[in-house]
Write a protein that holds these residues in place. Structure first.
Motif, PDB file in Angstrom:
ATOM      1  N   ASP A  47      21.198  -5.479  27.520  1.00 52.13           N
ATOM      2  CA  ASP A  47      20.524  -6.759  27.297  1.00 52.13           C
ATOM      3  C   ASP A  47      19.641  -7.074  28.504  1.00 52.13           C
ATOM      4  OD1 ASP A  47      19.697  -9.332  26.796  1.00 52.13           O
ATOM      5  OD2 ASP A  47      21.697 -10.126  26.367  1.00 52.13           O
ATOM      6  N   TYR A  48      18.353  -6.763  28.400  1.00 51.04           N
ATOM      7  CA  TYR A  48      17.454  -6.970  29.534  1.00 51.04           C
ATOM      8  C   TYR A  48      17.161  -8.449  29.768  1.00 51.04           C
ATOM      9  CZ  TYR A  48      16.518  -1.937  29.930  1.00 51.04           C
ATOM     10  OH  TYR A  48      16.627  -0.581  30.139  1.00 51.04           O
ATOM     11  N   GLU A  49      17.373  -9.296  28.776  1.00 55.04           N
ATOM     12  CA  GLU A  49      17.246 -10.733  29.019  1.00 55.04           C
ATOM     13  C   GLU A  49      18.373 -11.208  29.931  1.00 55.04           C
ATOM     14  OE1 GLU A  49      14.990 -12.042  24.872  1.00 55.04           O
ATOM     15  OE2 GLU A  49      17.161 -12.317  25.056  1.00 55.04           O
ATOM     16  N   ARG A  50      19.562 -10.649  29.756  1.00 52.61           N
ATOM     17  CA  ARG A  50      20.664 -10.964  30.664  1.00 52.61           C
ATOM     18  C   ARG A  50      20.343 -10.439  32.062  1.00 52.61           C
ATOM     19  NH1 ARG A  50      26.367 -11.796  30.912  1.00 52.61           N
ATOM     20  NH2 ARG A  50      26.476 -12.118  28.663  1.00 52.61           N
TER      21      ARG A  50
ATOM     22  N   VAL B 149      14.519  -9.820  46.186  1.00 53.76           N
ATOM     23  CA  VAL B 149      14.847  -9.682  44.769  1.00 53.76           C
ATOM     24  C   VAL B 149      13.538  -9.702  43.988  1.00 53.76           C
ATOM     25  CG1 VAL B 149      16.090 -10.706  42.822  1.00 53.76           C
ATOM     26  CG2 VAL B 149      17.040 -10.870  45.145  1.00 53.76           C
ATOM     27  N   PRO B 150      13.321  -8.785  43.051  1.00 52.07           N
ATOM     28  CA  PRO B 150      12.053  -8.778  42.302  1.00 52.07           C
ATOM     29  C   PRO B 150      11.856 -10.049  41.483  1.00 52.07           C
ATOM     30  CG  PRO B 150      13.281  -6.725  41.968  1.00 52.07           C
ATOM     31  CD  PRO B 150      14.212  -7.686  42.648  1.00 52.07           C
ATOM     32  N   ASP B 151      10.603 -10.487  41.356  1.00 49.02           N
ATOM     33  CA  ASP B 151      10.265 -11.573  40.447  1.00 49.02           C
ATOM     34  C   ASP B 151      10.318 -11.077  39.011  1.00 49.02           C
ATOM     35  OD1 ASP B 151       9.746 -13.412  42.521  1.00 49.02           O
ATOM     36  OD2 ASP B 151       7.704 -12.636  42.755  1.00 49.02           O
ATOM     37  N   VAL B 152      10.724 -11.948  38.101  1.00 52.02           N
ATOM     38  CA  VAL B 152      10.773 -11.615  36.680  1.00 52.02           C
ATOM     39  C   VAL B 152       9.526 -12.159  35.988  1.00 52.02           C
ATOM     40  CG1 VAL B 152      12.023 -11.925  34.514  1.00 52.02           C
ATOM     41  CG2 VAL B 152      13.290 -11.675  36.654  1.00 52.02           C
ATOM     42  N   TYR B 153       8.884 -11.332  35.160  1.00 50.39           N
ATOM     43  CA  TYR B 153       7.732 -11.742  34.354  1.00 50.39           C
ATOM     44  C   TYR B 153       8.219 -11.901  32.910  1.00 50.39           C
ATOM     45  CZ  TYR B 153       4.695 -10.959  38.320  1.00 50.39           C
ATOM     46  OH  TYR B 153       4.079 -11.051  39.560  1.00 50.39           O
ATOM     47  N   SER B 154       8.669 -13.120  32.603  1.00 54.76           N
ATOM     48  CA  SER B 154       9.319 -13.372  31.322  1.00 54.76           C
ATOM     49  C   SER B 154       8.389 -13.160  30.141  1.00 54.76           C
ATOM     50  CB  SER B 154       9.881 -14.797  31.286  1.00 54.76           C
ATOM     51  OG  SER B 154      10.845 -14.982  32.308  1.00 54.76           O
ATOM     52  N   ASP B 155       7.075 -13.441  30.307  1.00 55.82           N
ATOM     53  CA  ASP B 155       6.147 -13.290  29.191  1.00 55.82           C
ATOM     54  C   ASP B 155       5.876 -11.827  28.864  1.00 55.82           C
ATOM     55  OD1 ASP B 155       4.861 -13.072  31.690  1.00 55.82           O
ATOM     56  OD2 ASP B 155       2.898 -13.462  30.784  1.00 55.82           O
ATOM     57  N   LEU B 156       6.307 -10.916  29.732  1.00 54.68           N
ATOM     58  CA  LEU B 156       6.136  -9.489  29.498  1.00 54.68           C
ATOM     59  C   LEU B 156       7.499  -8.797  29.386  1.00 54.68           C
ATOM     60  CD1 LEU B 156       3.252  -8.754  32.047  1.00 54.68           C
ATOM     61  CD2 LEU B 156       3.039  -9.001  29.560  1.00 54.68           C
ATOM     62  N   SER B 157       8.521  -9.560  29.032  1.00 54.51           N
ATOM     63  CA  SER B 157       9.884  -9.031  28.964  1.00 54.51           C
ATOM     64  C   SER B 157      10.527  -9.408  27.635  1.00 54.51           C
ATOM     65  CB  SER B 157      10.729  -9.560  30.119  1.00 54.51           C
ATOM     66  OG  SER B 157      10.184  -9.192  31.370  1.00 54.51           O
ATOM     67  N   THR B 158      11.460  -8.560  27.187  1.00 55.21           N
ATOM     68  CA  THR B 158      12.226  -8.801  25.963  1.00 55.21           C
ATOM     69  C   THR B 158      13.643  -8.288  26.215  1.00 55.21           C
ATOM     70  OG1 THR B 158      11.783  -6.641  24.950  1.00 55.21           O
ATOM     71  CG2 THR B 158      10.139  -8.370  24.589  1.00 55.21           C
ATOM     72  N   LYS B 159      14.442  -8.168  25.148  1.00 51.00           N
ATOM     73  CA  LYS B 159      15.805  -7.657  25.296  1.00 51.00           C
ATOM     74  C   LYS B 159      15.829  -6.183  25.671  1.00 51.00           C
ATOM     75  CE  LYS B 159      19.232  -8.942  22.697  1.00 51.00           C
ATOM     76  NZ  LYS B 159      20.020  -9.836  23.559  1.00 51.00           N
ATOM     77  N   ARG B 160      14.725  -5.440  25.399  1.00 49.78           N
ATOM     78  CA  ARG B 160      14.706  -4.018  25.715  1.00 49.78           C
ATOM     79  C   ARG B 160      13.534  -3.638  26.613  1.00 49.78           C
ATOM     80  NH1 ARG B 160      16.781  -3.406  20.190  1.00 49.78           N
ATOM     81  NH2 ARG B 160      14.665  -3.306  19.391  1.00 49.78           N
TER      82      ARG B 160
END
Length: 462
Positions: free
Chosen positions: A205-208, A228-239
């Motif tokens: 679960d990549y969202e987790r 810690v790396p920044d997360v780019y939520s608009d370019l991320s999903t569960k996989r």
């Protein structure tokens, strides 16, 4: 009035065909079982008839059988390689090499994955996207990319059919553990099996994982030593997980640096592990060296947040309590700590046996002086001698069912110790540990943990 051309109906997102399906599981059973099952059967048969088949040749065969496989079975192999005495020493040496042995998937897979997760116009959402993987592991691979604003990115893509692979591989692992329990009654592995299964499912679960990264960013917001790396939520999903790229060099590149540099890196590694645990009840449970890189200022980039373990505050209190018990040689206090964790039927002999392992884990923190974590021990052998002695005694006293929390607690502690050995670091671990647990309070940790998990969006256990 000009006539507007008819609008094209919006394209439906591609169907998710990677659900946990029977057909895919059956293929996975065959794929894994053909190589691993035969080796396990020979080893079990050898033990049954008193013939040891745990040798270099068998270990190489197992490595060969797993080397071409992606997914959970390879992840489990990596885990077992880092848990002392979980597998014979010959097996551990071969399985440890699987850490970097996974070949990446090719460009056709990358295009399918990116289109499935971000839609048909996915390439337009990046300034550039490297076709070749920058890194490959057991569950996914990472590509370098550039955001439209020029920011360097790391894009992590999950391999196909991992949900089905998890179910299939866990069934194989359950069979292996069942055979192990019949051959060796020292440790009941059922809680270990349950823990590994839960953590593996979380890693898919990549969202987790993105939430874990936000959690660690919060924990280390005031400590510039740990990035810690920044997360780019608009370019991320569960996989699919897109994060900021962190430049750094492998930790092993610094083995020949000056002692003060190696000590500074080691002290930061200590903080990267013990600060989250002692203040938030969280550990980074995957200790292999590829999950850390070192910056030019000798700070640490902490990578890969799939295997994060959140502990109940009472478990953390038990870790502190056992330390105090060993510090004062108080068996009753140690027994209370073990019982608080869930150990049952504790005899005096069993407590003393458990304390052998506990004293090994705590030894550097109990010794108020500058020292190495262990003298004359190679990183790959760290903890194996002590684990063997404890395991031998447990065969006489057991079976013992270790609480599931210990699977990743011990694994991470051993991995951290191996890092210190690789670096040849010499620190006052007693001082560092006592600073970490100073003014420890279970209720305060509970409150702090709950607030941090909620802020980061980490799903709470059911």
């Amino acid at each position: 009035m000009s006539r507007q051309p008819p609008r094209e109906p919006p394209e439906k997102p591609p169907k998710d065909d990677e659900a946990n399906r029977l057909g895919r599981r059956v293929r996975r059973y065959a794929q894994v079982g053909a190589g691993v099952g035969g080796i396990a059967a020979r080893a079990a048969g050898g033990r049954l008839f008193g013939v040891s088949t745990f040798n270099d040749r068998t270990a190489r065969e197992l490595k060969s059988a797993l080397g071409g496989l992606k997914g959970p079975i390879m992840k489990v192999a990596q885990m077992l390689a880092t848990i002392p005495d979980a597998v014979p020493a010959e097996f551990a040496a071969e399985l440890a090499e699987l850490q970097s042995a996974a070949p990446p998937m090719g460009w056709p897979f990358v295009k399918r994955r990116m289109r499935a997760e971000l839609g048909p116009g996915w390439e337009a959402r990046f300034e550039s996207f490297a076709r070749e993987a920058a890194a490959a592991a057991s569950l996914g691979q990472v590509h370098r990319a550039t955001a439209l604003d020029g920011t360097l990115l790391a894009v992590k893509l999950q391999y196909p059919d991992m949900q089905s692979a998890v179910d299939a591989d866990l069934r194989q692992l359950g069979l292996i553990f069942s055979i192990h329990r019949r051959m060796d009654s020292a440790i009941d592995t059922r809680e270990m099996y349950a823990e590994i299964g839960e953590r593996l499912r979380e890693e898919l679960d990549y969202e987790r994982e993105a939430a874990h990264m936000r959690l660690y960013a919060h924990i280390f917001a005031g400590d510039a030593r740990v990035a810690v790396p920044d997360v780019y939520s608009d370019l991320s999903t569960k996989r699919l997980l897109t994060m900021g790229w962190l430049d750094g060099r492998p930790l092993l590149d610094f083995r020949d640096h000056e002692m003060d540099v190696r000590n500074a890196i080691a002290e930061t590694m200590f903080a990267a592990w013990w600060t989250p645990f002692s203040r938030f009840g969280v550990i980074h449970g995957d200790p292999h060296l590829g999950n850390y890189t070192v910056r030019p200022d000798f700070g640490i980039n902490l990578l890969d947040y799939g295997c994060i373990r959140v502990f109940p505050p009472g478990f953390v209190a038990g870790v502190v309590e056992l330390y105090r018990a060993l510090e004062t040689s108080d068996r009753d206090r140690a027994a209370a700590a073990y019982e608080n964790w869930g150990f049952r039927n504790l005899s005096a002999e069993l407590i003393d046996t458990l304390n052998v392992w506990a004293r090994f884990i705590y030894a550097p923190m109990l010794d108020d002086r500058v020292r190495s974590v262990a003298d004359g021990v190679r990183p790959g052998e760290y903890g194996r001698k002590e684990a063997f002695a404890v395991h031998k005694r447990l065969r006489e006293l057991g079976p013992v069912t270790p609480p599931r929390e210990f699977v990743f607690m011990d694994r991470a502690a051993i991995g951290l110790g191996a890092v210190f050995l690789h670096l040849g670091a010499e620190l006052n671990f007693h001082r560092l540990f006592n600073e970490a647990i100073a003014a420890f309070d279970t209720a305060a940790l509970d409150k702090r943990q709950s607030a941090a998990l909620k802020k980061a969006g980490v799903p709470l256990a059911a």
